[in-house]
Design an enzyme around this catalytic site. Sequence first.
Site, PDB file in Angstrom:
ATOM      1  N   ASP A  11       0.853  -1.184   0.000  1.00  0.00           N
ATOM      2  CA  ASP A  11       0.000   0.000   0.000  1.00  0.00           C
ATOM      3  C   ASP A  11       0.889   1.234   0.000  1.00  0.00           C
ATOM      4  OD1 ASP A  11      -3.098  -0.786   0.818  1.00  0.00           O
ATOM      5  OD2 ASP A  11      -1.618  -2.262   1.455  1.00  0.00           O
ATOM      6  N   ASP A 130     -13.807  -4.737   0.297  1.00  0.00           N
ATOM      7  CA  ASP A 130     -13.441  -4.527   1.694  1.00  0.00           C
ATOM      8  C   ASP A 130     -14.667  -4.856   2.541  1.00  0.00           C
ATOM      9  OD1 ASP A 130     -11.011  -3.666   0.767  1.00  0.00           O
ATOM     10  OD2 ASP A 130     -11.403  -1.531   1.053  1.00  0.00           O
TER      11      ASP A 130
END
Lengths: 252, 213
Positions: A11, A130
């Site tokens: 990330d 998610d």
Amino acid sequence: MNKKRVIARVDVKNEFVIKGIHLEGLRKVGDPNELAKKYYESGVDEIIFMDAVAAYYDRNSLSHIIEKACDDVFVPIAVGGGIRTIEDVQTALNSGADKVAINTKAVQDPEFIERAAKVFGSQCIVISIDAKHVGDGKWEAYVDNGREPTGLDVIEWAQKVEQLGAGEIMLTSIDAEGTKKGFDCDLNKVVCDAVTIPVISSGGAGKTSHVIELMETAEVDAVAVASLVHYELSSIEEIKKDLLSKGIKVRV
Amino acid sequence: MTTIAVIDYGLGNIKSICRALKKSGAEVCLTKDRDEVLSSDGVLLPGVGAFAHGMEKLISQGIDEQLREFSETGKPMLGICLGMQMLFDRSTEFGNTEGLGLIPGQVLKLEILDEAHEKLPHVNWNEIKSEDPSKWDGTILDTIKGGEDMYFVHSYYVKPSSEEDVLSTTVYSQFEYCSTVKHKNIYGCQYHPEKSATAGLKIMKNFMEICRG
């Protein structure tokens, strides 16, 4: 049986690899290209670069990182975060990515999945989901880095994205993410049982036994690790060695 | 310096292919210019996507003729994925499309024999093998271990007319097909060596060395 893939999830925020807990409270852990190279050299099967702040700007700013990664990393590369248009997908592929991961845009405009799959092929289109636990056997899909609820039931949404032509699902448990306490195995099991496309499980690994527990519970095709390798709690080699010792096939 | 012409016709992950070739020590020339193609020591034809679309792109830019002309010189060629498939006579993808006809044989849809577990496209690492590994000596698979994993993304496979041309096979969903082909000095890989880690880079290096002569 297909070999299970071990993927490193990187990330990125403002040029740095960051890592949060529950997708929040981001902390710098290193340089994306250096880490990618290190994981490649230790036998990773794939690398996913996620632009952690793309949602705020509505664009992905990782092109130059992907281009640079192509110098050293000769395994498939996926890129996600801020992919909103067909041109964004094209830009990512032109930079050297093989796949894109899409979340927010897919939720806002599910037909986008179909359009993108038609143009680039299903194998290019990873839908990132998610998921947050909201009750007994129920999970809700979130967007914008785990901040915005969508009202979508994760299982139904997973089935819908498959129907629309997604090639893979990257499933992140918001509850487990960054905790290093293990995957949400129940979530992974119900989603894997609900779809036939490959599921990449992400979020929660703090030791290699968590990966083994996941693979023994749910039929995931791949695991994406971050903290586990960023903080050197383990390594790609060690994860693969431990999986092999349990009879789980991986590329060596 | 060994110059390899990578055919630039708008399809394929060209960036990774060029970087992998450069890493092997080759001079890479990304081109569709006839003179540059013909004067190179070897040609690499990349490609992803649909067969008919790929052929259309080659024909509309006159690249098909260049490739046929190049093959007559006997210098080495390597096709990757769709780039390999287009070297064959024809494909059954969306009807029947003529290929370049440089390797005798055809392109067919993968057969799924284990419906419950595997589907198309075949996207994953998978093993390449041969019953006679000595066939690999001096080819692009020189010193590659039997059973080595390569990265595959495809729904169609090639079936050379001659078994002799099959350098390696791969099994997916219990169906065994040709994953590396060699016909005279023309090679093809169904997998992506440029995405297949160290073993894939070794294949690129072997190809560079064959081009160097």
